[in-house]
Design an enzyme around this catalytic site. Structure first.
Site, short mmCIF file in Angstrom:
data_model
loop_
_atom_site.label_atom_id
_atom_site.label_comp_id
_atom_site.label_asym_id
_atom_site.label_seq_id
_atom_site.Cartn_x
_atom_site.Cartn_y
_atom_site.Cartn_z
N LYS A 18 0.83 -1.21 0.00
CA LYS A 18 0.00 0.00 0.00
C LYS A 18 0.87 1.26 0.00
CE LYS A 18 -2.91 2.69 3.11
NZ LYS A 18 -4.18 2.83 2.35
N ASN A 116 -15.59 -8.48 0.32
CA ASN A 116 -15.44 -7.03 0.34
C ASN A 116 -14.29 -6.60 -0.56
OD1 ASN A 116 -15.96 -4.40 1.18
ND2 ASN A 116 -14.40 -4.53 2.79
N ASP A 606 -28.50 3.08 10.59
CA ASP A 606 -27.92 2.86 9.26
C ASP A 606 -27.78 1.38 8.95
OD1 ASP A 606 -27.54 5.56 8.68
OD2 ASP A 606 -25.57 5.61 9.64
N HIS A 702 -19.71 11.73 -3.35
CA HIS A 702 -18.38 11.16 -3.65
C HIS A 702 -17.55 12.09 -4.51
CE1 HIS A 702 -20.87 7.61 -2.65
NE2 HIS A 702 -19.82 7.39 -1.90
N CYS A 734 -25.14 10.39 0.94
CA CYS A 734 -24.50 9.65 2.03
C CYS A 734 -23.88 10.67 2.98
CB CYS A 734 -23.45 8.70 1.44
SG CYS A 734 -22.85 7.45 2.61
N1 GLN Z 1 -24.27 7.94 9.19
C1 GLN Z 1 -23.13 7.59 8.42
C2 GLN Z 1 -22.41 8.83 7.92
O1 GLN Z 1 -23.03 9.76 7.60
C3 GLN Z 1 -23.52 6.73 7.24
C4 GLN Z 1 -22.32 6.33 6.45
C5 GLN Z 1 -22.63 5.31 5.37
O2 GLN Z 1 -23.74 5.12 4.99
N2 GLN Z 1 -21.62 4.66 4.88
O3 GLN Z 1 -21.20 8.86 7.81
ZN ZN Z 2 -24.26 5.77 2.81
#
Ligand code: GLN
Ligand code: ZN
Length: 762
Positions: A18, A116, A606, A702, A734
């Site tokens: 890495k 994963n 979540d 993102h 997100c």
């Molecule tokens: N509650 C988390 C955040 O906002 C959700 C993150 C996720 O869905 N990966 O970071």
């Molecule tokens: Zn998310």
């Protein structure tokens, strides 16, 4: 008796690869520096396996980025946009495909089966030209040979390669990728011939798709491919390796009937039915069975006595000299070496085996089968197994009882969702198209440092609370200024959404170096669930109530759901996964109830990883979804109608599991959606009845790009065309953790502005 390893992690015991990759990408070191690190890693891995006594040692399982991308390079299947003009593919083209470059984006990445690990998806079409363009398999074989280690070169099999590909842009979706078989096989033939010339006596073809639900056309491709290759196999022994699940009976029949194949590898950890299949259907005479009894997907020490009896059963079927002890799959999916775990106590350590230890286990089983059992090693192993069974750290009777009591009964909120939404609205009084965010706000370097220092006891608890309180206050004030309706506290006290809870629950352990490659140079360090899970004390109430006290607006309590905690951890293998999940669900339920009792009216649980746990085989999916959804409902079945339960999911391809998602019975669901409005909305257009609140992300978090208010409004309008006005929420895709404030502020400003404009028009 022989031993075999399917594949080995590349990252190195301390993620050496890495750091070498990232330094090379940053222009801080040369290609030679990177190659040197890689060569050293390969050498030490081969040496380690040779020293352990492994007979069939893999080569070509090293990769600078991904083994599927390596195969794309081998086949010269470089998409045109990378401007490759032929010759041996070098770092430039290779890393451009993996990561993109200044002018061209990267190729798509997706999950490797149900792991994963993410691979780079080949893009193929009728005009793809194949040529032998990376000699990596051969050079790795030669490199090991020069070190005195005779290896088994590993290639991704041609059928799996094609089945994991996607039609390139502009190619009809219905294009049959398998129609390219005739084009890739000549390249495979060249590779095989060159490996043979270099002295290889075995070649391993990884064909994990054999463990999937395949139709007869796809199965036929295996027969076609390997009969076509048969003539190149003369003078060679060939292994077809499968993993990750049972090989269905039809597929088993197809491959064991192949001529020219010397051995077959099966995952006997996840594929429990394969054992019966081998016993009942028989195994072709004179062929080798590579029995994957050492788990490559987990970190638990093997139960050697149990494995030995399994192997003895198999030995009776296939014959003594035809059984090879192996791993269930590549060890890529487990942590690297337990030796570097300085923080785990010796009891827990005695229960574990990472890749380096698994190699030793494989060999110990092989020598035991050959009649030279290492008694000391076996009895130490038996003692560790026994200690794990009886340790009071593992068993908590109260938890066991509570979890057992759940079985057979259902857990649901008493009132239906539309009645609940009415009751909640009376209390919360939200505008239509209410705005919210998913939880985290940007995590600055300062924040990370404070958390680190607090953990290392370098700053006092008081100072820590003060800093986090200031941060929460800042985030609350910002949201009020932005005029967001339902607030979050920003999660500044959390490093990771699973680790934060795991550290406070009993039954969890954490490693310092237990990294597993996720994609490219990225690794994750999953917590280890070793015992019954319970919650000694509240985990989030302190911060959530503090945040609520700073505002009159509703503050969401933020929790990670049981299924996500389970799917992002190494899970104990001494009880079914669902039992562990139910235990976590009960712990989260207590947290939900404590939050409610402290005045928190909106609680988000979540389930970012619910879909990730979906079994590969269709026949097993319904059972998983059933207990996973049940676990989620357990967490909140006891709250009042007026308490609003949200959930969040990080994917939008839920068309096939929409009914399970509805069955979670959350009041509001927020989902990632930015890259696929159409796909998501088509579910509802097709008439799925959906009455709960829903917030499909209105912009992509993102990317650093700031969406305009018009653009957001446009997207909301599209959603309004399909969904009822009174159930639609407005939120990003997100959490905002990886973004900068300079991006978050204008983006959220535009998001709120869009919602407000639309409210006046409705
Ligand atoms: N509650 C988390 C955040 O906002 C959700 C993150 C996720 O869905 N990966 O970071
Ligand atoms: Zn998310």
């Amino acid at each position: 008796m022989a031993s075999h390893i399917v594949g080995y992690p590349r990252m190195g015991p301390k993620r050496e690869l890495k750091f070498a990759l990232e330094s090379f990408w940053d222009g801080k070191s040369s290609a030679e520096d990177l190659q040197k690190v890689a060569t050293d890693l390969r050498r030490s891995i081969w040496k380690q396996m040779a020293d352990a006594g492994i007979k069939y040692i893999p080569s070509n399982t090293f990769s600078y980025y991904d083994q599927v991308l390596d195969t794309t390079a081998m086949l010269g299947a470089v998409p045109d946009r990378y401007g490759w003009t032929g010759g041996e593919i070098g770092f430039d083209t290779y890393f451009s495909m993996a990561r993109g470059n200044a002018s061209v984006p990267a190729m798509e990445m997706t999950k490797w089966f149900d792991t994963n690990y993410h691979f780079i998806v080949p893009e193929l079409g009728p005009s793809t030209k194949f040529s032998y363009a990376s000699h990596k398999a051969v050079s790795e074989y030669k490199e090991a040979n020069a070190l005195g280690v005779d290896t088994v070169p590993v290639l991704i099999g041609p059928v799996t390669y094609l089945l994991m590909s996607k039609p390139a842009k502009g190619v009809e979706k219905s294009f049959s990728l398998l129609s390219l078989l005739g084009n890739v096989l000549p390249i495979y033939k060249e590779v095989i011939a060159e490996l043979k010339a270099a002295g290889a006596s075995w070649i391993q073809f990884d064909e994990p798709t054999l463990a999937m639900d395949l139709d007869s056309h796809q199965l036929q491709a295996f027969s076609d491919a390997y009969s076509e290759l048969e003539s190149s196999f003369s003078g060679l022994s060939v292994l077809i390796e499968t993993y990750f699940a049972d090989v269905p009976a039809e597929a088993y029949k197809t491959i064991t009937a192949l001529k020219g194949i010397s051995g077959f590898g099966f995952d006997l950890v996840r594929g429990t039915k394969t054992l019966d299949l081998i016993k009942s259907s028989g195994f072709p005479a004179g062929k080798f069975l590579f029995a994957g009894v050492v788990d490559g997907r987990n970190i638990w020490a093997n139960d050697l006595a149990a494995s030995l009896s399994t192997l003895q059963v198999l030995e009776a079927v296939v014959g003594k000299d035809k059984l090879v002890v192996s791993t269930s799959c590549s060890l890529l999916h487990t942590a690297v070496d337990l030796v570097n775990e300085t923080k785990l106590d010796s009891e827990i350590k005695s229960w574990l085996a990472f890749a380096a230890q698994k190699v030793v286990e494989v060999n110990a089983l092989a020598t035991a089968l050959a009649g030279q059992k290492d008694e000391a090693f076996f009895s130490a192993n038996a003692a560790a197994q026994a200690s794990r069974k009886s340790s009071p750290r593992v068993t908590n009777e109260e938890v066991q009882k509570a979890a057992a009591a759940l079985k057979g009964s259902d857990h649901r909120r008493a009132t239906n969702v539309s009645a609940r939404l009415d009751a909640q609205q009376k209390k919360l009084n939200l505008p239509i198209l209410p705005t919210t965010t998913i939880g985290s706000f940007p995590q600055t370097m300062d924040l990370r440092r404070v958390r680190r220092e607090y953990k290392a006891n370098k700053i006092s608890g008081e100072d820590y609370v003060k800093t986090i309180r200031e941060e929460i206050n800042k985030v609350v004030k910002l949201q009020e200024e932005l005029d967001i309706d339902v607030l979050v506290h920003g999660e500044p006290e959390r490093n990771d959404m699973v680790e934060y809870f795991g550290e406070q629950l009993s039954g969890f352990a954490f490693t310092v170096n237990g990294w597993v490659q996720s994609y490219g140079s990225r690794c994750v360090k999953p917590p280890i669930i070793y015992g019954d899970v319970s919650r000694p004390k509240p985990m989030t109430v302190f911060w959530s109530t503090m945040a609520q006290s700073m505002t009159a607006r509703p503050m969401k309590g933020m929790l990670t759901g049981p299924v996500t905690i389970l799917n992002w951890s190494f899970v104990r293998n001494d009880q079914p996964r669902y039992e562990t999940c139910y235990q976590i669900a009960l712990a989260i339920k207590k947290e939900v109830e404590d939050l409610e009792a402290s005045g928190i009216q909106v609680i988000q649980i979540d389930e970012a990883a619910l879909r990730e746990g979906l079994p590969l085989r269709k026949s097993e999916q319904a059972f998983y979804l059933d207990w996973a959804v049940h676990s989620f409902r357990i967490t909140n079945c006891g709250v009042k109608d007026t308490t609003q339960i949200h959930t969040h999911m990080c994917y939008s391809n839920f068309n096939d599991i929409i009914h399970s998602i509805i069955d979670m019975d959350a009041d509001v669901i927020t989902i990632e959606n930015s890259r696929s409005d159409e796909k998501l909305l088509s579910v509802f257009r097709e008439g799925v009845k959906y009455g709960a609140g829903i917030g499909p992300g209105v912009y992509d978090i993102h990317s650093p790009r700031i969406p305009s208010a018009e653009e957001i409004a446009d997207r909301i309008n599209k959603m309004l065309a399909v969904l009822e006005t009174n159930i639609l929420w407005v939120n990003p895709d997100c959490g905002l953790k990886t973004r900068k404030y300079a991006e978050v502020k204008p983006a959220l400003t535009n998001m709120v502005a869009a919602a407000k404009v639309l409210r006046t028009q409705l």
